[in-house]
Design a protein around this motif. Structure first.
Motif, PDB file in Angstrom:
ATOM      1  N   LEU A  61    -107.019 -25.196 -32.804  1.00 41.05           N
ATOM      2  CA  LEU A  61    -106.941 -26.179 -33.879  1.00 41.05           C
ATOM      3  C   LEU A  61    -108.169 -27.070 -33.809  1.00 41.05           C
ATOM      4  O   LEU A  61    -108.576 -27.485 -32.733  1.00 41.05           O
ATOM      5  CB  LEU A  61    -105.673 -27.027 -33.708  1.00 41.05           C
ATOM      6  CG  LEU A  61    -105.560 -28.279 -34.574  1.00 41.05           C
ATOM      7  CD1 LEU A  61    -105.244 -27.882 -36.011  1.00 41.05           C
ATOM      8  CD2 LEU A  61    -104.483 -29.190 -34.043  1.00 41.05           C
TER       9      LEU A  61
ATOM     10  N   THR B 251    -109.621 -30.545 -35.897  1.00 42.58           N
ATOM     11  CA  THR B 251    -109.386 -31.565 -36.916  1.00 42.58           C
ATOM     12  C   THR B 251    -110.257 -32.778 -36.613  1.00 42.58           C
ATOM     13  O   THR B 251    -110.751 -32.933 -35.498  1.00 42.58           O
ATOM     14  CB  THR B 251    -107.895 -31.970 -36.966  1.00 42.58           C
ATOM     15  OG1 THR B 251    -107.677 -32.821 -38.096  1.00 42.58           O
ATOM     16  CG2 THR B 251    -107.457 -32.676 -35.701  1.00 42.58           C
TER      17      THR B 251
ATOM     18  N   ASN C 161    -107.902 -38.115 -38.173  1.00 43.88           N
ATOM     19  CA  ASN C 161    -106.632 -37.596 -38.688  1.00 43.88           C
ATOM     20  C   ASN C 161    -105.540 -37.807 -37.627  1.00 43.88           C
ATOM     21  O   ASN C 161    -105.143 -36.898 -36.914  1.00 43.88           O
ATOM     22  CB  ASN C 161    -106.780 -36.111 -39.041  1.00 43.88           C
ATOM     23  CG  ASN C 161    -105.585 -35.579 -39.792  1.00 43.88           C
ATOM     24  OD1 ASN C 161    -104.508 -36.170 -39.776  1.00 43.88           O
ATOM     25  ND2 ASN C 161    -105.782 -34.448 -40.441  1.00 43.88           N
TER      26      ASN C 161
ATOM     27  N   ARG D 276    -102.340 -38.251 -37.756  1.00 38.46           N
ATOM     28  CA  ARG D 276    -101.093 -37.480 -37.875  1.00 38.46           C
ATOM     29  C   ARG D 276    -101.252 -36.079 -37.289  1.00 38.46           C
ATOM     30  O   ARG D 276    -100.367 -35.582 -36.586  1.00 38.46           O
ATOM     31  CB  ARG D 276    -100.663 -37.406 -39.330  1.00 38.46           C
ATOM     32  CG  ARG D 276    -100.265 -38.773 -39.884  1.00 38.46           C
ATOM     33  CD  ARG D 276     -99.944 -38.709 -41.338  1.00 38.46           C
ATOM     34  NE  ARG D 276     -98.526 -38.375 -41.479  1.00 38.46           N
ATOM     35  CZ  ARG D 276     -97.934 -38.191 -42.632  1.00 38.46           C
ATOM     36  NH1 ARG D 276     -98.622 -38.294 -43.761  1.00 38.46           N
ATOM     37  NH2 ARG D 276     -96.660 -37.893 -42.687  1.00 38.46           N
ATOM     38  N   ALA D 277    -102.373 -35.421 -37.576  1.00 43.28           N
ATOM     39  CA  ALA D 277    -102.610 -34.078 -37.043  1.00 43.28           C
ATOM     40  C   ALA D 277    -102.757 -34.117 -35.523  1.00 43.28           C
ATOM     41  O   ALA D 277    -102.244 -33.247 -34.819  1.00 43.28           O
ATOM     42  CB  ALA D 277    -103.859 -33.460 -37.671  1.00 43.28           C
TER      43      ALA D 277
ATOM     44  N   LEU E  93     -99.284 -34.624 -33.962  1.00 43.87           N
ATOM     45  CA  LEU E  93     -98.496 -33.401 -34.052  1.00 43.87           C
ATOM     46  C   LEU E  93     -98.977 -32.374 -33.026  1.00 43.87           C
ATOM     47  O   LEU E  93     -98.162 -31.755 -32.337  1.00 43.87           O
ATOM     48  CB  LEU E  93     -98.572 -32.814 -35.457  1.00 43.87           C
ATOM     49  CG  LEU E  93     -97.821 -31.495 -35.663  1.00 43.87           C
ATOM     50  CD1 LEU E  93     -96.336 -31.666 -35.349  1.00 43.87           C
ATOM     51  CD2 LEU E  93     -98.027 -30.990 -37.076  1.00 43.87           C
ATOM     52  N   ALA E  94    -100.284 -32.203 -32.908  1.00 44.02           N
ATOM     53  CA  ALA E  94    -100.829 -31.251 -31.934  1.00 44.02           C
ATOM     54  C   ALA E  94    -100.419 -31.637 -30.514  1.00 44.02           C
ATOM     55  O   ALA E  94    -100.020 -30.775 -29.721  1.00 44.02           O
ATOM     56  CB  ALA E  94    -102.349 -31.184 -32.054  1.00 44.02           C
TER      57      ALA E  94
END
Length: 52
Positions: free
Chosen positions: A9, A11, A15, A17-18, A21-22
């Motif tokens: 991943l 990003t 970010n 939120r990303a 989540l990760a």
């Protein structure tokens, strides 16, 4: 059933939120670097089994 695969991943660090989540999914940071005039976050997830 397909064999286990690693998940990668990338990003922007902006970010939130990303990134949250990760982290919640157990991704591990590989590196941070700058690209497209922004800091990027590159992580690797544990192997997952995908069903097909």
């Amino acid at each position: 059933m397909l064999p286990s695969r690693s998940v990668m991943l990338c990003t922007q660090t902006a970010n939130d939120r990303a990134m949250r989540l990760a982290a919640k999914l157990g991704f591990t940071e590989v590196e941070q670097f700058e690209e497209y005039c922004a800091e990027q976050w590159f992580v690797c997830g544990s192997s997952v089994t995908l069903s097909g």
